[in-house]
Scaffold this motif. Structure first.
Motif, PDB file in Angstrom:
ATOM      1  N   ARG A 101       0.842  -1.210   0.000  1.00 46.20           N
ATOM      2  CA  ARG A 101       0.000   0.000   0.000  1.00 46.20           C
ATOM      3  C   ARG A 101       0.871   1.251   0.000  1.00 46.20           C
ATOM      4  N   TRP A 105       2.951   4.785  -3.374  1.00 50.92           N
ATOM      5  CA  TRP A 105       3.202   6.235  -3.317  1.00 50.92           C
ATOM      6  C   TRP A 105       4.682   6.589  -3.421  1.00 50.92           C
ATOM      7  N   TYR A 356      -0.261   7.192   5.926  1.00 45.72           N
ATOM      8  CA  TYR A 356       0.302   7.252   4.570  1.00 45.72           C
ATOM      9  C   TYR A 356       1.826   7.354   4.666  1.00 45.72           C
ATOM     10  N   ILE A 360       4.236  10.419  -0.091  1.00 44.60           N
ATOM     11  CA  ILE A 360       2.994  10.948  -0.673  1.00 44.60           C
ATOM     12  C   ILE A 360       3.076  12.474  -0.744  1.00 44.60           C
ATOM     13  N   GLU A 409      -6.337   9.946  -1.081  1.00 43.06           N
ATOM     14  CA  GLU A 409      -5.754   9.378  -2.300  1.00 43.06           C
ATOM     15  C   GLU A 409      -6.373   9.996  -3.552  1.00 43.06           C
ATOM     16  N   GLU A 413      -4.308  12.306  -6.269  1.00 42.19           N
ATOM     17  CA  GLU A 413      -4.300  11.933  -7.687  1.00 42.19           C
ATOM     18  C   GLU A 413      -4.813  13.084  -8.563  1.00 42.19           C
TER      19      GLU A 413
END
Length: 589
Positions: A101, A105, A356, A360, A409, A413
């Motif tokens: 996961r 990133w 995260y 990221i 997320e 994006e």
């Protein structure tokens, strides 16, 4: 109850007491040399490739660079290296699911400047930064002294009596600050003054001012806080000089888990409140079977002091030096392991999926570079660190992690798509910026769920100010009801991954002009930390001659029984530790 009274706190007794009972242990799997070779042949080699993945590591015994394999078994990720004396395995990540996961990133960046002429072919043995390094300095560490007021049993960074004293001059400090600013295309903008104990320097205020003069926006002081507990004037002075953050050691909720400054914390907090800052980040060194049962309670503690506590940054222990396998199995904890405990200890209020990886932020930075021209890339390896924000909904007494009401997320994006668009244009005019800002704000609403958002905080207004009016100061309000949670796992000889070192974003400046990644500086001390200290230190005799009134014992803090009794019975102690809200419903009466 451990109290560390009548002597310089060292933690030895507390550690012995807390490790009598082992709650759990990680069993390391074993693979043969043939299995290792077979997996190595099939392993991916490109950064961010699937498991098994080939990298390089350090041999703890010979200090050679050796081939290593990052691989999966039983839902965990392991690192195995082939050393001349045999195969060595350690746990790399305690959740393969979280590994993949976070891997999604990954973000690469190329540092265009180098401080040393080396090609980097011998990474990490010819560091400084070299042409092979891929990340600019997000946080510059400068060691101000190896003197300390504590005598922590595990510390590699304080001077023993009779040993050389390392204390760089003001000129050397200025040179180190300037050097990191020269990195291209992005110079350092944040500095942490560390030690030893940096508050022991009489010229600390002058040093902080020098950092501000050299253009550093963020100045952080890494401290045990002992001097700040008893000198309110010093707290005021360091804030006025320009210190933004106290990076405050805080290992647990009891005198046994936090023997360093448990009794002094109420005074530190009181002095910071009176001085109006700096903000505090609590820094727990996280050790399996020692304090990993208190991670949720530490977050709850931070939320109870949100007026001054800005964050909690957990640091899973780095087991530097020769560490037997049994000890590594007892004390090793990785980022997913710590996050899993937080999920359990907060009754799921802060879950695994709420975190995260640090890179990221690189994806977000790409947009802001295109939109505003500002450049600041956090491009560490995806396994180096993790973070999230949690908001306190005071009205409903609930804790809300940011991903519960913002589709992080989806929004990131979307920003990447916008960055690609902007990059195709040469320059954004003011009108275009306003138009684009308005468009992003409108779109942001589709990523925002009002129903789950914490009451009393207008996130939409903050976003509007940032994207439509370029008012990033408004984001400071973010912190009024928010607590930053971070994880930063520094490596040691056993889990060393050269691929991580190449992307390190936390660096040490040295008085010989080099800049060295954290996990090189401390893991290979004979080439970096200890070597440079030996070169630039004063001998004991030289130091005594320069400071005739100084005495080693005067530096040391001795906690008295009278002080502990006074604190135990004080209203301030009650307000700090006892009369606090239980936001997760996990505090036992």
């Amino acid at each position: 109850m451990a109290e560390s009274v009548g002597e310089v706190p060292s933690g030895e007794k507390e550690f012995a007491e807390s490790t009598r009972r082992i709650r759990d242990i990680i069993e390391f799997p074993e693979i043969s040399e043939e299995q290792f070779e077979e997996m190595l042949r099939k392993a991916s080699r490109t950064y961010g490739g699937p498991l098994p993945h080939r990298t390089y590591s350090l041999c703890p015994e010979t200090r050679r660079i050796v081939p290593a394999l990052v691989w999966e078994k039983d839902g965990k990720v392991w690192i195995t290296k082939r050393c001349p004396e045999g195969m060595i395995t350690d746990v790399y990540y305690e959740s393969v699911e979280q590994y993949y996961r976070f891997q999604r990133w990954k973000f690469d960046f190329k540092l265009m400047s180098a401080n040393v002429p080396n090609s980097g072919v011998n990474c990490p043995f010819d560091c400084g930064l070299c042409a092979r390094h891929l990340s600019h300095t997000n946080l510059l560490n400068i060691v101000l002294t190896n003197r300390c007021n504590l005598s922590c049993w595990y510390c590699f960074f304080y001077a023993k009596e009779g040993q050389p004293i390392y204390e760089p001059t003001l000129e050397q400090i200025r040179m180190m600050l300037r050097n990191a600013k020269k990195e291209y295309p992005v110079g350092a903008n944040a500095v942490q003054f560390t030690g030893g104990e940096p508050t022991l320097r009489d010229d600390l205020i002058e040093i902080i001012k020098i950092a501000k003069e050299e253009g550093y926006d963020h100045v952080q002081l890494n401290t045990d806080g002992i001097k700040l507990a008893f000198d309110p004037e010093l707290v005021k002075k360091i804030r006025e000089a320009g210190t933004n953050t106290l990076y405050l050691s805080y290992d647990g909720m009891t005198p046994q888990t936090n023997w360093k400054n448990h009794w002094e914390i109420p005074l530190i907090f009181e002095n910071v409140r009176k001085a109006g800052g700096p903000g505090i980040v609590l820094v727990p060194t996280t050790i399996r079977n020692v304090n990993d049962h208190e991670l949720g309670a530490i977050i709850n503690f931070g939320l109870n002091h949100l007026d001054i506590v800005r964050g909690v940054n957990f640091q899973p222990i780095s087991q530097v030096g020769r560490v037997p396998k049994k000890e590594r199995q007892r004390f090793r904890i990785t980022i997913p392991g710590a996050i899993k405990r937080i999920e359990e200890q907060t009754n799921g209020a802060i879950a695994m999926d709420d975190w995260y990886p640090i890179p990221i932020a690189g994806h977000i930075a790409r947009f802001f570079e295109a939109f505003t021209g500002s450049r600041y890339y956090m491009t560490s390896h995806y396994c180096c660190g993790a973070a999230t924000y949690v908001f306190l909904d005071r009205e409903n007494k609930r804790v809300v992690p940011i991903p519960r009401f913002i589709d992080v997320e989806g929004f990131v994006e979307y920003l990447e798509e916008k960055a690609e668009e902007i990059e195709k244009w040469k320059k954004l005019g003011r009108l275009q910026k306003l138009k684009l800002g308005a468009e992003i704000f409108v779109k942001f609403k589709s990523f925002y769920d009002e129903k789950y958002a914490p009451k009393g905080l207008s996130v939409l207004e903050l976003i509007k100010n940032a994207f439509m009016h370029g008012n990033y100061d408004a984001l400071g309000k973010f912190h009024q009801n928010a607590l930053f949670l971070g994880m930063m796992h520094f490596m040691d000889e056993y889990n060393y991954d050269v691929e991580r070192v190449e992307r390190c974003v936390i660096h040490y400046a040295m008085p010989d002009g080099r800049i060295v990644p954290f996990c090189t500086f401390n893991v290979i001390p004979e080439l970096y930390r200890d070597k440079v200290q030996a070169q630039f230190s004063y001998t004991w005799e030289e130091w005594k001659k320069l400071h005739p009134d100084w005495d080693y014992k005067k530096d040391k803090y001795i906690r008295t029984k009278e002080f502990v009794e006074k604190m135990k019975n004080s209203e301030l102690y009650r307000k700090t530790y006892i009369d606090i809200e239980d936001y997760f419903g996990t505090i036992k009466g």
